[in-house]
Structures are given as structure tokens and as C-alpha cells.
Design an enzyme around this catalytic site. Structure first.
Site, PDB file in Angstrom:
ATOM      1  N   LYS A 175      -2.416   4.694   7.518  1.00 19.50           N
ATOM      2  CA  LYS A 175      -2.602   5.283   8.838  1.00 19.50           C
ATOM      3  C   LYS A 175      -2.516   6.798   8.770  1.00 19.50           C
ATOM      4  O   LYS A 175      -1.575   7.337   8.210  1.00 19.50           O
ATOM      5  CB  LYS A 175      -1.549   4.735   9.791  1.00 19.50           C
ATOM      6  CG  LYS A 175      -1.754   3.252  10.063  1.00 19.50           C
ATOM      7  CD  LYS A 175      -0.458   2.612  10.474  1.00 19.50           C
ATOM      8  CE  LYS A 175      -0.485   1.123  10.451  1.00 19.50           C
ATOM      9  NZ  LYS A 175      -0.348   0.503   9.140  1.00 19.50           N
TER      10      LYS A 175
ATOM     11  N   ARG B   7       7.025   0.265   1.769  1.00 15.86           N
ATOM     12  CA  ARG B   7       6.778  -0.752   2.791  1.00 15.86           C
ATOM     13  C   ARG B   7       5.795  -1.804   2.298  1.00 15.86           C
ATOM     14  O   ARG B   7       4.840  -1.446   1.616  1.00 15.86           O
ATOM     15  CB  ARG B   7       6.135  -0.103   4.032  1.00 15.86           C
ATOM     16  CG  ARG B   7       7.092   0.515   4.991  1.00 15.86           C
ATOM     17  CD  ARG B   7       6.403   1.605   5.800  1.00 15.86           C
ATOM     18  NE  ARG B   7       6.143   2.755   4.962  1.00 15.86           N
ATOM     19  CZ  ARG B   7       5.335   3.758   5.279  1.00 15.86           C
ATOM     20  NH1 ARG B   7       4.698   3.759   6.426  1.00 15.86           N
ATOM     21  NH2 ARG B   7       5.173   4.756   4.452  1.00 15.86           N
TER      22      ARG B   7
ATOM     23  N   ARG C 135       0.830  -1.199   0.000  1.00 15.13           N
ATOM     24  CA  ARG C 135       0.000   0.000   0.000  1.00 15.13           C
ATOM     25  C   ARG C 135       0.864   1.249   0.000  1.00 15.13           C
ATOM     26  O   ARG C 135       0.628   2.185  -0.740  1.00 15.13           O
ATOM     27  CB  ARG C 135      -0.909  -0.009   1.233  1.00 15.13           C
ATOM     28  CG  ARG C 135      -1.584   1.324   1.505  1.00 15.13           C
ATOM     29  CD  ARG C 135      -2.684   1.171   2.511  1.00 15.13           C
ATOM     30  NE  ARG C 135      -3.587   0.114   2.102  1.00 15.13           N
ATOM     31  CZ  ARG C 135      -4.205  -0.722   2.942  1.00 15.13           C
ATOM     32  NH1 ARG C 135      -4.028  -0.600   4.249  1.00 15.13           N
ATOM     33  NH2 ARG C 135      -4.998  -1.654   2.497  1.00 15.13           N
TER      34      ARG C 135
HETATM   35  C1  PLP Z   1       0.618  -0.455   9.055  1.00 13.35           C
HETATM   36  C2  PLP Z   1       1.034  -0.864   7.736  1.00 13.35           C
HETATM   37  C3  PLP Z   1       2.358  -0.668   7.323  1.00 13.35           C
HETATM   38  C4  PLP Z   1       3.399  -0.010   8.208  1.00 13.35           C
HETATM   39  O1  PLP Z   1       3.075   1.337   8.444  1.00 13.35           O
HETATM   40  P1  PLP Z   1       3.924   2.241   9.452  1.00 13.35           P
HETATM   41  O2  PLP Z   1       3.170   3.522   9.537  1.00 13.35           O
HETATM   42  O3  PLP Z   1       5.282   2.391   8.868  1.00 13.35           O
HETATM   43  O4  PLP Z   1       3.980   1.514  10.753  1.00 13.35           O
HETATM   44  C5  PLP Z   1       2.685  -1.076   6.051  1.00 13.35           C
HETATM   45  N1  PLP Z   1       1.769  -1.626   5.218  1.00 13.35           N
HETATM   46  C6  PLP Z   1       0.483  -1.791   5.583  1.00 13.35           C
HETATM   47  C7  PLP Z   1      -0.481  -2.356   4.612  1.00 13.35           C
HETATM   48  C8  PLP Z   1       0.069  -1.422   6.850  1.00 13.35           C
HETATM   49  O5  PLP Z   1      -1.198  -1.621   7.221  1.00 13.35           O
END
Ligand code: PLP
Ligand code: SF4
Length: 472
Positions: free
Chosen positions: A407, A169, A165
Site C-alpha cells: 500500500k 506482517r 510481502r
Molecule cells: C494490506 C496488507 C497487509 C497489512 O498492511 P497494513 O498497511 O499494515 O494495513 C499485510 N500484508 C499484505 C499482503 C497486505 O495486502
């Protein structure tokens, strides 16, 4: 899916509205004292008849914890679970659990450690019970906007078990089981056994399936950060922990790995009594460090009551080996939605060298409407909590934007209308140009607004009105 209120056993406080909108006690009143440093010591599990004779070595062994985990996975297991509940909290309460089981989207599974942390004298209000055992009498009618995959993870999933997403990451879900099942799991579409309400989307837990995820990550040089979640990484066998960890570290551009686990919350003695898993994590973390990369553990503790001397001693092992542990909590009504409960949690986490990272606004998942709070509660808690302890130990309160916005800091809403409970967020670096809606739980709205939510025409008016306030 939950269509009616049931009334069994003890009644709720008379007004649900008053509960969520209540005036919070003055934060300063709770700042005295150092109770957060007093961990429950000794053989606390012996307070329950089923564990009355057990020594620390017996009760805390990994084998005992696994063998005596209670669940509703088969009729016999359900009977055992209900017998345990009846023995500790009486027949009427056990009946209420039975009604809850029939309606819950998540299957039930609870470790002996967690059962021993429940306040069986006050089971209706116990913050640990509230997270794991559904009660028919406490379920609420679902808000019409609730779904089972509210974060839209299936839509952002390029290969099974991988969610991409954010640009840099990925979330990797190597399997779909956990040591316990939380009632409010955000992945209730996939996690746990099928229930009477939900047939689950299955994740494959084999090295062959994982290779597809590794290949995807290797082909995407922008990915620096891998979140290993699930399903719970505690349920990944130690050789596989090492295998997955090394495979990811071998990808040049992967810099950071997070291991998400509920294990430290619900079965912390494994760290002390079954060293293979811990050692595998420490090995991967050491390898990472030697390559100028990082491995973190992210755990999931929601109330201070879950933490005992066992938690503290388990965390010491990671601290001594240089593995940083952070915590992510879900804001849950009746569990941690007061200043008193949240500040105690945050300070006790600090006392175990765990860094509080996020507190999540409850996702819009079905079947657990009773656990949600309004955005207003989150905003108020954040305001009260900031200043209580070190800034780096103060969690960020976030809304995981429904529909895949990622987030967002709770206070960063573009619009919030308390009467209809509609809030709107945007995520310029994740899904530019899009708006994401969150909806306060019905029980925090006035009765006439609750009625509007069950009328599609009135819903449209509320949406149009909310959107008209955005400066597009
Ligand atoms: C929470 C999440 C992350 C990591 O997000 P951070 O804000 O870096 O902790 C990565 N990918 C997905 C789909 C998430 O839900
Ligand atoms: S441990 Fe995490 S993934 Fe497992 S049931 Fe709980 S919230 Fe869901």
C-alpha cells in the site's frame, strides 16, 4: 474479457468523462447538519414484499439470514435471485442482472440484510446494489492492464493461504468463502464459486492446512502482525476462531492480529443473535490483552447506507468489550466517490466507534472497470475530506501497488500523467528499486487516448514517456 458495451434498460449519464472529471460541490456545503448520527431505526426490511411480515427476531436471526441469502450458485438459486430482483425492480432490470451474471468474474451472494439496504426504487444508482449485483448494461471494456491477481499475491505466497510481502506482517487466508461476494473483490482469483468467466484457485479450510501457515510464522521471528482475511473470518466457525487465534497468540513474536470481516457490513445482527462467534473473538482479544498483545477487527463498509441501528447496536458489543474496530473501504464509482458520500461514511463510522483506516484505490482487477475511478478523483477526495473530522478518524487513501509493492499513500506517487492515466509509485521499504504502475480507467480518458491503449506500439510510447519523467 468484457468485450462490448451492452445497452439495456436505463442509459448511463451521457458522458462518462464528465462523470469522473465533474466539478465536485463545495465541501463546506455538506458540513452542516448531523445526519450521519441518524441511523435508520425500526423494521426497515418490511418495505420489501418478501420481508413484509417479519419481526426483528425473525428477520435478524442468523438462521434466517443464512437460509435466505440469495446467490447464483445453482440454476435454482439463480432463478430465486432473479425472481426477487424482478419483484422489486421489474423485468427489464432483472434482464440486465442476468446479462451481468454471465460476464462477472465473481459469483453473486447477498444476505437479506444487504438486500434490504438496497434502494429498489432507484436500483441503477443505488450504492449498495452497485457493489453486489452486476448489470450487463453498465459493464465497461476492461483496461488492457487489468488482471485477476493484480496484487501478485500468488507470487508472494510461501505456503498456500499465506502472503508474506511486508517484512513484519503476513496475510493469512484461512478459507475462501464470504457471507457475500463483492463484485470488485481484489482476490477474484480465489474467492467465491467458479463463474462462467473464472475457475478459482482453491484455498484449503482445514486445521491441517492451517498448521503449515502457523509453522511458517513460527519460523519467521520477524513476523509480528498477522492479518486474517480471506475469504471472510465470519465464515470461520467459532471453535476454529478460537483455535486459530490461540495458535497465533502462542507464537511468542506475534504481537498483533487483525480479523478482517465483511460480516459487520452485511450481517451485523449475527453479533446480537448468534453470540458464539462474537464471544470467540472477544475471548481471543481478552487473551491477547492479558499477554500485552492486540486483536483488532477490520471491517469493510463502503457506504453510509449500509449502516443502520443494527450496525450501531452490534458495534456497541465490541466497544463494551474493548475490541477496537477499524474500517477499510474501496473507492468505488457511484458508491462513495463524492465528497458528500465519503464524508457521510466516515462520520457515520465514527458514530459507531469504528475508526476509518484505509480507502483503497480500486485494484486493477478484471470485469469491474465500471467501478474504478481515476487517481485524480482519489487525490481530490483526500484533499476535501481532510479537516472534516478528527485526524485519527480520517482514512488514509492508498493505492495497493499493482504487482506487489504494497500500500502506498495516493499522494506519494512519483509521477502522474492525467491524460494517459498512468501513475508510478515506488516502495523503498518493500521492493526497493522497483516501479509500480497504476492505470486510470479508460472511461476517464479522452477518446483518442483510449484508442492508444488498444494499440501495443502506442502503449509502449506511453510507458517510455512516463518512465522518462522519473529521476532514476
Ligand atoms: C494490506 C496488507 C497487509 C497489512 O498492511 P497494513 O498497511 O499494515 O494495513 C499485510 N500484508 C499484505 C499482503 C497486505 O495486502
Ligand atoms: S468480503 Fe472481502 S474477500 Fe469477500 S468477496 Fe468481498 S472483498 Fe472479497
Amino acid at each position: 474479457m468484457v468485450t462490448a458495451f451492452l445497452k439495456v434498460g436505463e442509459e448511463e449519464p451521457p458522458s462518462r468523462l464528465a462523470y469522473d472529471n465533474r466539478v465536485q460541490p463545495s465541501p463546506v456545503a455538506h458540513l452542516d447538519g448531523n445526519a450521519h448520527r441518524s441511523f435508520e431505526e425500526g423494521l426497515f426490511w418490511q418495505a420489501l414484499p418478501a420481508y413484509g411480515q417479519l419481526s426483528a427476531d425473525e428477520f435478524l436471526s442468523y438462521r434466517f439470514q443464512i437460509k435466505n441469502t440469495l446467490s447464483n450458485s445453482t440454476p435454482i438459486a439463480t432463478q430465486k435471485l432473479l425472481d426477487f430482483v424482478r419483484e422489486n425492480a421489474g423485468d427489464a432490470f432483472a434482464q440486465d442482472v442476468l446479462l451481468g451474471l454471465a460476464r462477472a468474474p465473481m459469483s453473486v451472494q447477498i444476505t437479506p440484510y444487504t438486500l434490504s439496504r438496497m434502494d429498489w426504487k432507484n436500483p441503477y444508482t443505488c450504492p449498495v446494489r452497485t457493489q453486489f449485483l452486476p448489470l450487463g448494461s453498465r459493464l465497461h471494456v476492461d483496461h488492457p492492464m487489468l488482471t485477476l491477481d493484480s496484487l501478485g499475491e500468488k507470487a508472494d505466497s510461501p505456503v498456500p493461504g499465506l502472503v508474506h510481502r511486508y517484512y513484519d506482517r503476513v496475510l493469512f487466508l484461512p478459507q475462501s468463502t464470504c457471507p457475500v461476494y463483492c463484485r470488485f473483490c481484489t482476490r477474484s482469483y480465489a474467492i467465491g464459486q467458479d463463474t462462467q468467466q473464472v475457475v478459482k484457485y482453491k484455498l484449503e479450510a482445514t486445521p491441517a492446512a492451517w498448521k503449515k501457515a502457523f509453522a511458517y510464522i513460527a519460523e519467521h521471528p520477524e513476523v509480528e502482525d498477522v492479518v486474517l482475511s480471506g475469504g471472510d473470518f465470519y465464515n470461520v466457525a467459532p471453535p476454529h476462531v478460537q483455535y486459530i487465534g490461540e495458535a497465533l497468540l502462542n507464537i511468542e513474536h506475534v504481537k498483533r492480529i487483525r480479523i478482517a470481516t465483511k460480516g459487520l457490513a452485511v450481517n451485523p445482527s449475527r453479533i446480537l443473535y448468534d453470540p458464539a462467534w462474537t464471544q470467540a473473538v472477544i475471548n481471543v482479544a481478552n487473551q491477547a490483552r492479558s499477554r500485552f498483545k492486540q486483536v483488532f477487527i477490520h471491517t469493510h463498509i463502503n457506504s453510509a447506507q449500509e449502516m443502520t441501528w443494527v450496525t450501531r447496536d452490534a458495534l456497541k458489543v465490541f466497544a463494551e468489550n474493548g475490541v477496537v474496530v477499524r474500517n477499510q473501504s474501496v473507492l468505488l464509482r457511484g458508491v462513495n466517490d463524492t465528497f458528500e458520500a465519503m464524508s457521510m461514511l466516515v462520520k457515520r463510522l465514527g458514530a459507531c466507534s469504528i475508526q476509518p483506516y484505509y480507502v483503497y484505490q480500486h485494484d486493477l482487477v478484471q470485469g469491474v472497470e465500471d467501478l474504478r475511478t481515476s487517481l485524480a478523483t482519489t487525490l481530490q477526495l483526500e484533499k476535501q475530506l481532510r479537516g472534516v473530522t478528527a485526524g485519527f478518524n480520517t482514512p488514509t487513501f492508498v493505492v495497493d501497488a499493482p504487482g506487489g509493492g504494497g500500500k502506498r499513500v495516493a499522494w506519494s506517487y512519483d509521477y502522474y500523467d492525467r491524460p494517459t492515466g498512468i501513475s508510478i509509485f515506488s516502495a523503498p521499504s518493500v521492493k526497493p528499486g522497483k516501479h509500480f504502475f497504476y492505470f486510470d480507467p479508460l472511461h476517464t480518458l479522452e477518446p483518442e487516448v483510449q484508442a492508444q491503449w488498444s494499440d501495443p506500439a502506442a502503449q509502449n510510447v506511453m510507458f517510455e514517456n512516463a518512465l522518462s519523467h522519473l529521476h532514476l
